[in-house]
Scaffold this active site. Sequence first.
Site, PDB file in Angstrom:
ATOM      1  N   GLY A 139       7.650  43.690  44.535  1.00 53.25           N
ATOM      2  CA  GLY A 139       8.833  43.969  43.709  1.00 53.25           C
ATOM      3  C   GLY A 139       9.421  42.681  43.157  1.00 53.25           C
TER       4      GLY A 139
ATOM      5  N   ARG B 270       9.489  27.945  38.171  1.00 51.01           N
ATOM      6  CA  ARG B 270       9.866  26.720  37.434  1.00 51.01           C
ATOM      7  C   ARG B 270       9.863  25.519  38.360  1.00 51.01           C
ATOM      8  NH1 ARG B 270      14.710  24.093  37.138  1.00 51.01           N
ATOM      9  NH2 ARG B 270      15.214  22.918  35.224  1.00 51.01           N
TER      10      ARG B 270
ATOM     11  N   ARG C  92       7.611  22.274  37.890  1.00 50.89           N
ATOM     12  CA  ARG C  92       8.230  20.967  37.617  1.00 50.89           C
ATOM     13  C   ARG C  92       7.932  19.974  38.748  1.00 50.89           C
ATOM     14  NH1 ARG C  92      12.658  21.566  33.753  1.00 50.89           N
ATOM     15  NH2 ARG C  92      11.583  22.531  31.982  1.00 50.89           N
TER      16      ARG C  92
ATOM     17  N   ARG D  24       2.060  45.495  42.461  1.00 53.53           N
ATOM     18  CA  ARG D  24       1.844  45.824  43.870  1.00 53.53           C
ATOM     19  C   ARG D  24       0.347  46.109  43.974  1.00 53.53           C
ATOM     20  NH1 ARG D  24       6.521  46.351  46.371  1.00 53.53           N
ATOM     21  NH2 ARG D  24       8.413  46.964  45.251  1.00 53.53           N
TER      22      ARG D  24
ATOM     23  N   ASP E  33       6.739  40.609  52.323  1.00 53.12           N
ATOM     24  CA  ASP E  33       5.795  40.682  53.454  1.00 53.12           C
ATOM     25  C   ASP E  33       4.392  41.091  53.024  1.00 53.12           C
ATOM     26  OD1 ASP E  33       8.054  41.773  56.081  1.00 53.12           O
ATOM     27  OD2 ASP E  33       7.069  39.852  55.730  1.00 53.12           O
ATOM     28  N   GLY E  34       4.335  42.093  52.180  1.00 58.74           N
ATOM     29  CA  GLY E  34       3.005  42.572  51.741  1.00 58.74           C
ATOM     30  C   GLY E  34       2.243  41.470  51.029  1.00 58.74           C
ATOM     31  N   SER E  35       2.970  40.710  50.211  1.00 54.40           N
ATOM     32  CA  SER E  35       2.322  39.598  49.481  1.00 54.40           C
ATOM     33  C   SER E  35       1.858  38.527  50.455  1.00 54.40           C
ATOM     34  CB  SER E  35       3.309  39.014  48.480  1.00 54.40           C
ATOM     35  OG  SER E  35       3.848  40.043  47.669  1.00 54.40           O
TER      36      SER E  35
ATOM     37  N   THR F 118      12.212  38.554  47.439  1.00 57.08           N
ATOM     38  CA  THR F 118      12.497  39.994  47.466  1.00 57.08           C
ATOM     39  C   THR F 118      14.000  40.176  47.612  1.00 57.08           C
ATOM     40  OG1 THR F 118      12.289  42.080  48.684  1.00 57.08           O
ATOM     41  CG2 THR F 118      12.056  40.062  49.976  1.00 57.08           C
TER      42      THR F 118
ATOM     43  N   ASP G  76      15.407  42.441  49.245  1.00 54.48           N
ATOM     44  CA  ASP G  76      15.722  43.147  50.498  1.00 54.48           C
ATOM     45  C   ASP G  76      16.179  42.240  51.630  1.00 54.48           C
ATOM     46  OD1 ASP G  76      12.796  45.232  49.951  1.00 54.48           O
ATOM     47  OD2 ASP G  76      14.816  45.322  49.094  1.00 54.48           O
TER      48      ASP G  76
ATOM     49  N   ASP H 120      14.372  41.172  53.886  1.00 56.17           N
ATOM     50  CA  ASP H 120      13.757  41.780  55.088  1.00 56.17           C
ATOM     51  C   ASP H 120      12.522  41.028  55.562  1.00 56.17           C
ATOM     52  OD1 ASP H 120      11.858  44.492  53.465  1.00 56.17           O
ATOM     53  OD2 ASP H 120      12.126  42.363  52.978  1.00 56.17           O
TER      54      ASP H 120
ATOM     55  N   MET I 284      19.369  49.709  47.375  1.00 59.89           N
ATOM     56  CA  MET I 284      18.004  49.404  47.772  1.00 59.89           C
ATOM     57  C   MET I 284      17.993  48.621  49.081  1.00 59.89           C
ATOM     58  SD  MET I 284      15.856  48.457  44.370  1.00 59.89           S
ATOM     59  CE  MET I 284      14.934  49.741  43.501  1.00 59.89           C
TER      60      MET I 284
ATOM     61  N   ARG J 284      14.669  48.855  50.933  1.00 58.35           N
ATOM     62  CA  ARG J 284      13.451  49.392  51.561  1.00 58.35           C
ATOM     63  C   ARG J 284      13.829  49.920  52.949  1.00 58.35           C
ATOM     64  NH1 ARG J 284       7.791  46.249  51.846  1.00 58.35           N
ATOM     65  NH2 ARG J 284       9.128  44.794  52.951  1.00 58.35           N
TER      66      ARG J 284
ATOM     67  N   ALA K  56      34.119  49.805  51.830  1.00 59.93           N
ATOM     68  CA  ALA K  56      33.640  51.194  51.916  1.00 59.93           C
ATOM     69  C   ALA K  56      34.167  51.865  53.181  1.00 59.93           C
ATOM     70  CB  ALA K  56      32.105  51.203  51.919  1.00 59.93           C
ATOM     71  N   GLU K  57      34.414  53.168  53.080  1.00 62.45           N
ATOM     72  CA  GLU K  57      34.873  53.921  54.256  1.00 62.45           C
ATOM     73  C   GLU K  57      33.740  54.054  55.280  1.00 62.45           C
ATOM     74  OE1 GLU K  57      38.068  53.905  52.137  1.00 62.45           O
ATOM     75  OE2 GLU K  57      36.259  54.666  51.188  1.00 62.45           O
TER      76      GLU K  57
ATOM     77  N   ARG L 224      17.511  45.025  40.767  1.00 66.72           N
ATOM     78  CA  ARG L 224      16.387  44.087  40.676  1.00 66.72           C
ATOM     79  C   ARG L 224      16.506  43.166  39.463  1.00 66.72           C
ATOM     80  NH1 ARG L 224      11.863  46.953  42.977  1.00 66.72           N
ATOM     81  NH2 ARG L 224      10.480  46.079  41.398  1.00 66.72           N
TER      82      ARG L 224
END
Length: 350
Positions: A42, A52, A56, A103, A134-136, A156, A158, A160, A200, A202, A217-218, A284
């Site tokens: 993602g 960059r 550089r 992906r 992680d997947g990458s 990412t 996330d 995560d 988002m 994941r 937020a409540e 994103r």
Amino acid sequence: MPLLYDESNLPDISTLVAKNYDNINPDEVEPIKRIGVLTSGGDAPGMNAAIRSVVRAGWNAGIEVYGVQRGYHGLWKGEIRELDKRDVSETLQRGGTFLMTARSKTFAEDHGVLKGARMMETYGLDALVVIGGDGSYKGARALARLGMNVIGMPGTIDNDIASTDYTIGYDTAMNTAMDAIDKLRDTASSHERCSVIEVMGRRAGYIALNVGIATGAEAILIPEVPYDFNRDVLRIILDGRNRGKKHYIVIVAEGAGNATEIAKQIEAATEIESRPTILGHLQRGGSPTLRDRTTASLMGVHAIDCLLAKRYNRLIVEKNGVITDVDIEEGLKMTKTIPEQDIINAKRLG
Ligand code: F6P
């Protein structure tokens, strides 16, 4: 035209063991002359800043940098071109990734990894910098196990990735969500409604927890903390109404529930008009914040430093505010979750 490989002689990648550079004599390792950089998984705001920086800092250190388009798919297909310092002008402030991403399921299989490794050899890439999640990183580890030199950078929204406290794109995504939730509070207050917002992340709740705190937020629902709808949502809203509250904000991480369902349940149980909003891929995009631009830039410099020091197969991480690196095999064994104290603090603000 990608080289055609004789796939009958695939090595059994699982039997290969990643080279451990911690105890290799640097004098015995050829210096890096040319590297590739790709973005995978993602996309995340700040990925362009990361590319960059690699370009550089790489060229300024005498290293040629080649861009691989469309993630591992592009590596496999040889969509690789030299990137000079001018190619990354005017990219720092742009969201997304100008190298594009994908992906890539096929890369996880042996033949995909082997083709990627051989394409690196074809272009004379001495190392590959992989910007992704992680997947990458698992794809990068597979290349390392084939003898390729890799560096992973955490990209990412996330946050995560267990080996690092911070991932590129996280701050921008949270600010995007916070701005959207502030706007939703305006209209919820006008109509005396409950707004249920799905963010988002994941299978993680880092975005939800922080934007929930930042927007007052409540209720904040995250995958890390099992919740009881009646006790943790309904009761909170009803107590608020009984104290005279006129509108309500409920944040739900996508890994913890479905905003549409939760809004329906709240309205059915309380007769308070409830509306779901799924922020989705809005989180994103956008111009990266200063946090993401500077972190991406400094992580890219550290990636080049690792390559110059012949410290290969490392993951660039931020630990306690310091940018450093860990071994890729070790990094992918690590786990992390939201600290208990952060959850307690959020409840104390509830
Ligand atoms: O990993 C980043 C992320 O945005 C997750 O938060 C989300 O669940 C996923 O990607 C969405 O994937 P896609 O862009 O493939 O729909």
